[in-house]
Design a protein around this motif. Structure first.
Motif, PDB file in Angstrom:
ATOM      1  N   PHE A 196       0.852  -1.217   0.072  1.00 44.10           N
ATOM      2  CA  PHE A 196      -0.047   0.009  -0.005  1.00 44.10           C
ATOM      3  C   PHE A 196       1.034   1.262   0.156  1.00 44.10           C
ATOM      4  CE2 PHE A 196      -1.603  -3.577   2.277  1.00 44.10           C
ATOM      5  CZ  PHE A 196      -2.934  -3.492   1.696  1.00 44.10           C
ATOM      6  N   ARG A 197       0.330   2.044  -0.713  1.00 44.87           N
ATOM      7  CA  ARG A 197       1.205   3.448  -1.011  1.00 44.87           C
ATOM      8  C   ARG A 197      -0.085   4.824  -0.820  1.00 44.87           C
ATOM      9  NH1 ARG A 197       6.707   2.597  -3.553  1.00 44.87           N
ATOM     10  NH2 ARG A 197       7.165   0.765  -2.817  1.00 44.87           N
ATOM     11  N   ASN A 198       0.316   5.905  -0.004  1.00 39.06           N
ATOM     12  CA  ASN A 198      -0.443   6.772  -0.206  1.00 39.06           C
ATOM     13  C   ASN A 198      -0.437   7.451  -1.715  1.00 39.06           C
ATOM     14  OD1 ASN A 198      -2.275   8.840   0.341  1.00 39.06           O
ATOM     15  ND2 ASN A 198      -0.865   9.837   2.004  1.00 39.06           N
ATOM     16  N   HIS A 210       0.494  -4.961  -5.811  1.00 32.79           N
ATOM     17  CA  HIS A 210       1.061  -6.096  -5.514  1.00 32.79           C
ATOM     18  C   HIS A 210       2.448  -6.199  -6.019  1.00 32.79           C
ATOM     19  CE1 HIS A 210      -3.221  -6.632  -5.563  1.00 32.79           C
ATOM     20  NE2 HIS A 210      -2.939  -7.601  -4.888  1.00 32.79           N
ATOM     21  N   GLN A 211       3.276  -6.730  -5.159  1.00 34.63           N
ATOM     22  CA  GLN A 211       4.701  -6.847  -5.406  1.00 34.63           C
ATOM     23  C   GLN A 211       5.067  -8.439  -5.239  1.00 34.63           C
ATOM     24  OE1 GLN A 211       7.068  -4.534  -2.966  1.00 34.63           O
ATOM     25  NE2 GLN A 211       7.077  -2.930  -4.249  1.00 34.63           N
ATOM     26  N   PHE A 212       6.152  -8.686  -6.085  1.00 33.54           N
ATOM     27  CA  PHE A 212       6.642 -10.081  -5.372  1.00 33.54           C
ATOM     28  C   PHE A 212       8.141  -9.831  -5.122  1.00 33.54           C
ATOM     29  CE2 PHE A 212       8.963 -12.569  -9.115  1.00 33.54           C
ATOM     30  CZ  PHE A 212       8.618 -11.574  -9.912  1.00 33.54           C
ATOM     31  N   GLY A 285      13.257  -2.942  -8.461  1.00 32.57           N
ATOM     32  CA  GLY A 285      14.481  -2.767  -7.714  1.00 32.57           C
ATOM     33  C   GLY A 285      15.206  -4.071  -7.419  1.00 32.57           C
ATOM     34  N   ALA A 286      16.481  -4.206  -7.176  1.00 34.41           N
ATOM     35  CA  ALA A 286      17.086  -5.242  -7.110  1.00 34.41           C
ATOM     36  C   ALA A 286      18.416  -5.048  -6.464  1.00 34.41           C
ATOM     37  CB  ALA A 286      17.095  -6.083  -8.290  1.00 34.41           C
ATOM     38  N   GLY A 287      19.171  -5.826  -6.042  1.00 33.40           N
ATOM     39  CA  GLY A 287      20.618  -5.696  -5.565  1.00 33.40           C
ATOM     40  C   GLY A 287      21.060  -6.643  -4.914  1.00 33.40           C
ATOM     41  N   PHE A 307      21.208 -12.015  -3.297  1.00 32.06           N
ATOM     42  CA  PHE A 307      20.625 -11.140  -3.943  1.00 32.06           C
ATOM     43  C   PHE A 307      18.778 -10.954  -3.469  1.00 32.06           C
ATOM     44  CE2 PHE A 307      19.890 -14.795  -6.908  1.00 32.06           C
ATOM     45  CZ  PHE A 307      18.361 -14.449  -7.119  1.00 32.06           C
ATOM     46  N   ALA A 308      18.484  -9.890  -3.827  1.00 33.00           N
ATOM     47  CA  ALA A 308      17.033  -9.780  -3.591  1.00 33.00           C
ATOM     48  C   ALA A 308      16.481  -8.860  -4.640  1.00 33.00           C
ATOM     49  CB  ALA A 308      16.732  -9.095  -2.261  1.00 33.00           C
ATOM     50  N   TRP A 309      15.135  -8.996  -4.861  1.00 29.74           N
ATOM     51  CA  TRP A 309      14.570  -8.139  -5.671  1.00 29.74           C
ATOM     52  C   TRP A 309      13.003  -7.766  -5.334  1.00 29.74           C
ATOM     53  CZ3 TRP A 309      15.388 -12.422  -9.539  1.00 29.74           C
ATOM     54  CH2 TRP A 309      13.903 -12.986  -9.619  1.00 29.74           C
ATOM     55  N   GLY A 310      12.217  -6.944  -5.778  1.00 34.07           N
ATOM     56  CA  GLY A 310      10.975  -6.336  -5.631  1.00 34.07           C
ATOM     57  C   GLY A 310      10.516  -5.827  -6.811  1.00 34.07           C
ATOM     58  N   PHE A 311       9.507  -6.765  -7.260  1.00 33.27           N
ATOM     59  CA  PHE A 311       8.852  -6.278  -8.909  1.00 33.27           C
ATOM     60  C   PHE A 311       7.511  -6.017  -8.630  1.00 33.27           C
ATOM     61  CE2 PHE A 311      12.512  -9.066 -11.143  1.00 33.27           C
ATOM     62  CZ  PHE A 311      13.381  -8.112 -10.938  1.00 33.27           C
TER      63      PHE A 311
HETATM   64  N1  DAH Z   1      11.111  -2.686  -1.957  1.00 29.93           N
HETATM   65  C1  DAH Z   1      11.443  -1.925  -3.014  1.00 29.93           C
HETATM   66  C2  DAH Z   1      10.299  -1.249  -3.394  1.00 29.93           C
HETATM   67  O1  DAH Z   1       9.339  -1.336  -3.195  1.00 29.93           O
HETATM   68  C3  DAH Z   1      11.794  -2.731  -4.204  1.00 29.93           C
HETATM   69  C4  DAH Z   1      13.219  -3.641  -4.149  1.00 29.93           C
HETATM   70  C5  DAH Z   1      14.337  -3.094  -4.420  1.00 29.93           C
HETATM   71  C6  DAH Z   1      13.054  -4.808  -3.442  1.00 29.93           C
HETATM   72  C7  DAH Z   1      15.374  -3.754  -4.220  1.00 29.93           C
HETATM   73  C8  DAH Z   1      14.092  -5.515  -3.063  1.00 29.93           C
HETATM   74  C9  DAH Z   1      15.624  -4.836  -3.753  1.00 29.93           C
HETATM   75  O2  DAH Z   1      14.329  -6.723  -2.683  1.00 29.93           O
HETATM   76  O3  DAH Z   1      16.547  -5.390  -3.494  1.00 29.93           O
HETATM   77  O4  DAH Z   1      10.437  -0.104  -3.925  1.00 29.93           O
END
Ligand code: DAH
Length: 340
Positions: A196-198, A210-212, A285-287, A307-311
């Motif tokens: 959720f974001r305002n 929704h993200q994963f 984003g990722a890293g 590593f992690a990401w959020g799509f």
């Molecule tokens: N949480 C970040 C967002 O919502 C997206 C994200 C970026 C998740 C980098 C990650 C990451 O796990 O490594 O903008």
């Protein structure tokens, strides 16, 4: 006295039987006189209180009337069924039935199922976390400094709470911490879910999204592993070869951090309206996980890497199903949802 009562039962029941016009009505009359609490049944039940002589005569009479009523009911039933016009009453079993409307799955659910299928086939576990999250997990443990602008009232829904500070989670990243607190590496998870974001809403922005999240941690997980797995995923997801591109970026919870683009699934990278002629579309984003995040989850620093990401799921659903306005997704509009 009793004999008259029985005679009265006979006349009344016969008259009622004659008037019945359906199986149900006939059955009701039967119950009224001959049922467990029926009028004639009552008399038969009370025979035992009579002296012997009376019991014989009244008993014989009551039983005879019982038979007569039963016969009258059977006869009337037969007469009724003879009157039925079976041609008219018949059901045409060859007519098509009435179709039951089935529900439809929201494109987000479809995309989520695809993701879960693809990642479990690559050995990932599916993890979950609460939508109302502790500020500590949503921000602090992810290495957000106290004064980081992302905590600002502008993009976070805060939840009134007497104890620990709560927020509607702004991303799925807190699931990383929750999972790592309970599990040791090596590990690989995906965590799809609602965030959720305002936001002021428009064709590209929604407040409920929704993200994963993906997280893979071990002794020597590298950016190379990340690129390979991401590329595999998108190629299977879109059903065609997909290129990925990383650009340097910043997130408190990763070091180094990337902005993540994929080659446009519409034009294949040549440039079109969807990708604004760039050939690339930004996906998330990722890293590489920041060592402070490992420490917050209780791991020793500089022992593991991953590593992690959020799509965003909306972005993927919109590309896959060619949806032109994000607001359709949560609209509940049947014209939209029936297409899936
Ligand atoms: N949480 C970040 C967002 O919502 C997206 C994200 C970026 C998740 C980098 C990650 C990451 O796990 O490594 O903008």
């Amino acid at each position: 006295m009793l004999k008259e009562k029985i005679a009265e039962i006979k006349t009344k029941s016969f008259a009622e039987i004659e008037k019945t016009a359906s199986e149900q009505m006939l059955y009701d009359v039967k119950v009224k006189y001959l049922g467990r609490k029926g009028k004639l049944t009552e008399i038969l039940k009370n025979l035992k209180n009579l002296d012997e002589k009376k019991r014989k005569t009244v008993g014989a009479l009551a039983n005879r009337i019982r038979m007569e009523i039963e016969n009258a009911i059977a006869k009337h039933g037969r007469e009724m069924s003879e009157k039925v016009d079976w041609e008219k009453e018949a059901i045409d079993v060859t007519l098509p039935g009435k179709k039951q409307e089935l529900g439809h799955l929201n494109p987000i659910t479809l995309v989520q199922r695809d993701i879960e299928k693809i990642f479990t086939s690559m050995g990932f576990e599916i993890a979950d976390g609460p939508e109302v999250e502790l500020e500590r997990y949503n921000f602090d443990a992810l290495n957000f400094p106290k004064d980081h602008p992302a905590r600002d009232m502008q993009d976070t829904f805060w939840v009134k709470s007497k104890k620990e500070s709560l927020v509607l989670r702004t991303h799925t990243s807190p699931v990383q911490i929750r999972y790592m607190e309970k599990h040791k590496p090596p590990l690989r998870i995906v965590a799809p879910g609602r965030v959720f974001r305002n936001e002021a809403t428009d064709a590209k922005h929604e407040h409920t999204l929704h993200q994963f999240e993906a997280l893979m941690v071990g002794d020597d997980i590298s950016v190379g592993n990340f690129k390979y797995i991401a590329q595999q995923f998108f190629t299977i997801f879109f059903g065609k070869e997909t290129q990925i591109r990383l650009r340097p970026s910043f997130f408190p919870f990763t070091e180094p951090s990337f902005e993540f683009d994929i080659s446009c699934s519409i034009c294949g990278g040549k440039g079109c309206r969807t990708c604004k002629q760039a050939g690339w579309i930004e996906i998330g984003g990722a890293g590489m996980v920041n060592q402070n995040v490992f420490a917050a989850a209780g791991y020793p620093k500089n022992k593991y890497q991953g590593f992690a990401w959020g799509f965003g799921l909306e972005r993927l659903a919109m590309m896959k199903y060619k949806i032109d306005d994000i607001r359709w997704i949560e609209s509940g509009d049947l014209r939209f949802i029936k297409q899936f």
